[in-house]
Design a protein around this motif. Sequence first.
Motif, short mmCIF file in Angstrom:
data_model
loop_
_atom_site.label_atom_id
_atom_site.label_comp_id
_atom_site.label_asym_id
_atom_site.label_seq_id
_atom_site.Cartn_x
_atom_site.Cartn_y
_atom_site.Cartn_z
N PRO A 270 -14.17 35.63 -37.66
CA PRO A 270 -15.60 36.34 -37.87
C PRO A 270 -15.58 37.75 -37.52
O PRO A 270 -14.64 38.10 -36.99
N THR A 271 -16.04 38.70 -36.81
CA THR A 271 -15.81 40.12 -36.90
C THR A 271 -16.71 40.46 -35.39
O THR A 271 -17.84 39.81 -34.84
N LEU A 272 -16.34 41.37 -34.90
CA LEU A 272 -17.23 41.73 -33.50
C LEU A 272 -18.43 41.87 -33.76
O LEU A 272 -18.71 43.45 -34.91
N PRO A 273 -19.38 42.27 -32.87
CA PRO A 273 -21.00 42.74 -33.64
C PRO A 273 -20.60 43.55 -33.41
O PRO A 273 -19.99 44.77 -32.60
N ALA A 274 -21.66 44.56 -33.90
CA ALA A 274 -21.94 45.95 -33.39
C ALA A 274 -22.21 46.22 -32.09
O ALA A 274 -23.00 45.28 -31.51
N GLY A 275 -21.45 47.60 -31.53
CA GLY A 275 -21.85 48.01 -30.32
C GLY A 275 -20.77 46.59 -29.15
O GLY A 275 -20.62 47.19 -28.34
N PHE A 276 -19.65 46.14 -29.86
CA PHE A 276 -19.07 45.23 -28.66
C PHE A 276 -17.80 46.29 -28.23
O PHE A 276 -17.67 45.89 -27.61
N GLU A 277 -17.60 47.00 -28.88
CA GLU A 277 -16.79 48.48 -28.06
C GLU A 277 -16.99 48.79 -26.85
O GLU A 277 -16.78 49.34 -25.96
N THR A 278 -18.36 48.89 -26.72
CA THR A 278 -18.89 48.56 -25.35
C THR A 278 -18.93 48.15 -24.06
O THR A 278 -19.10 47.80 -22.62
N LYS A 279 -18.74 46.45 -24.76
CA LYS A 279 -18.94 45.63 -23.33
C LYS A 279 -17.44 45.28 -23.60
O LYS A 279 -16.32 45.82 -23.29
N SER A 280 -17.99 44.36 -22.43
CA SER A 280 -16.56 44.19 -20.89
C SER A 280 -16.06 43.74 -21.41
O SER A 280 -15.74 42.39 -22.56
N GLU A 353 -7.45 54.57 -35.75
CA GLU A 353 -7.38 53.29 -35.27
C GLU A 353 -6.85 53.40 -33.48
O GLU A 353 -7.15 52.44 -32.97
N TYR A 354 -6.74 54.46 -32.87
CA TYR A 354 -6.81 54.69 -31.53
C TYR A 354 -8.12 53.59 -30.94
O TYR A 354 -7.59 52.27 -29.93
N ARG A 355 -9.09 54.36 -31.35
CA ARG A 355 -10.78 54.22 -31.14
C ARG A 355 -10.82 51.98 -30.73
O ARG A 355 -10.99 51.28 -29.83
N ASN A 356 -10.19 51.92 -32.09
CA ASN A 356 -10.60 50.25 -32.11
C ASN A 356 -9.40 49.37 -31.60
O ASN A 356 -10.21 48.58 -30.73
#
Length: 619
Positions: A270-280, A353-356
Amino acid sequence: MKSFLLSVACLITLSTVAQSNTEKKKQINTSSSKQKLVVYQVFTRLFGNTNTTNAPWGTIEQNGVGKFNDFTDKALQEIKDLGVSHVWYTGVPHHAVIRNYTQFGIANDDPKVVKGRAGSPYAVKDYYNVNPDLAVNPANRLQEFEALIARTHKAGLKLIIDIVPNHVARKYEGKNNPIGVSDFGADDDVTVEYHKDNNFYYIPNTSFQIPDGITPLNGENNPLIDGKFDEFPAKWTGNGSRLAKPDKNDWYETVKVNYGIRPDGTKDFPTLPAGFETKSCEDHFAFWKDKEVPNSWKKFRAIAEYWLAKGVDGFRYDMAEMVPYEFWSYMNSAIKVQRPDAFLLAEVYNPNEYRNYIHFGKMDYLYDKVELYDKLKEIVKGKSQTDPITNIQKGLADIEHHMLHFLDNHDEQRLASPEFAGSAENGKPLMVVSATISTSPTMIYFGQEVGEAGNENGGFGSHSRTSIFDYVGVPNHQRWMNGGKFDGGQLSKSEKELRDFYKKVLNFSLKSSALIGQFQEIHSTNTTNKKGYLPEMYSFVRWSDTQKLIVIANFSTSKASQFELIIPKEIIQKWHLKDGKYTIVDQLYQSKSTLKVINGQGKAKIEMKPSESFIFELK
């Protein structure tokens, strides 16, 4: 600063799941992210070795080896007093070695797939135990490391160890697996190249072959050096080589771990949903709870949890970018739920790739290698002026807190070596800038603080780097050890002065409120002045509500200068300074100067020697 706040929020959210609002506020106010952190990397095998023989390809008997027990209360207190918050014990997990430990139930490793005589710490053979070389009694090696954990904590230090997720030793053999944990590859379907739940990739119906051009143990006799290595079917090599007979420059001593990346590069998870970069981190943990993930993910999470339960405070992840960031979301969110203050450092070299890896992978810190480190190295070698430092800081502004700074580590040329700064003295301005330019942690490598230049020839290891593959002594560091007294008794005058310099810089960075505050360069203002401000200089200001700093570094190894440093009106306004005279005091050696504010602009007369730096505090 935005990413700094996100990091704190992530840390705090997970630590306060069951706390009241009052407790949450307390956690925010006491977060360790509110101060600079300092990591002291030690190559554990070398730290306590007092033997000075340094014969190329020398055995333990010839060249000696350090032990866990060498980290005495005195040694750890000296590290703490240097200005350190975390110790990274490098090379702790049991990796492949040449020495015969069969009497302790450990199978011999084949020299043909071991680098050097002491072996690579990044070819882990058993994740649930520690390197037997490091124990006084190998039968009790785990207990000796547990005692070191306790001593480290007693000294007021936290500790991290390595996890190498991308690869394991060619002959992984877990003799100490907890109940219910199977070995890597034990349940693999070896008839296929790839299966999601295989731990390795295979080359079916083909035997592994030793690369051409390898001379194990420098050609000496050994019963296991017979030109053969029993591996059928062959596995992909650690760096991704799909050849049954890899090249000698491949990571031939290791095999690549499969994380559910198909051979064509597509993802089988599974891949992470869009917007999960801001999730806790808590949200990430919840996302993975009901997901089916590849078997290797589960194995490495179990490894991390095992060491956390032993009291380890975090991990340095080797070559983390060779593993998908979705795995890191799974792994690191699970760690943070248990240990919100865990220190998670990743080796990532691709700026794209840093931010990923920070936002999706929930890494606390990444190496700032290809940006600041590489530029500072170019500057001190005369290959670049200092102007690009400004653009580096601007480009990383949103993630600057996450980019750990260093000038020396086990992979790199020693700062004091002729191949880098040329001398420890030349490295001083690099250290000041590296430690003070951002809110990120600072890391130094043992021996750096006493000018170790990496001149020893261990055999397999290369000149200018302290070998991680051989049994060697580290001369400058050994003089500081002084036969186990850890009092610097054998250091030269210049080496003592250098260690005092590092002690001042590191302790100041730990305590300074300005260094977790605001940053603004003043270099561009002063380069236009052209009245003694050299092209090899760099200057900036840092400030908080309670502290104002002016940092100036002269990277020139030969030029001194007298000039008038200008503090722009914009800074004077932000600092709420009125016209008048102010005393500024250098926090390294307490020299003083006067800052004159006239018509809203600041000026200070500065005299700088070659390789000199100042951290002026406004009084």
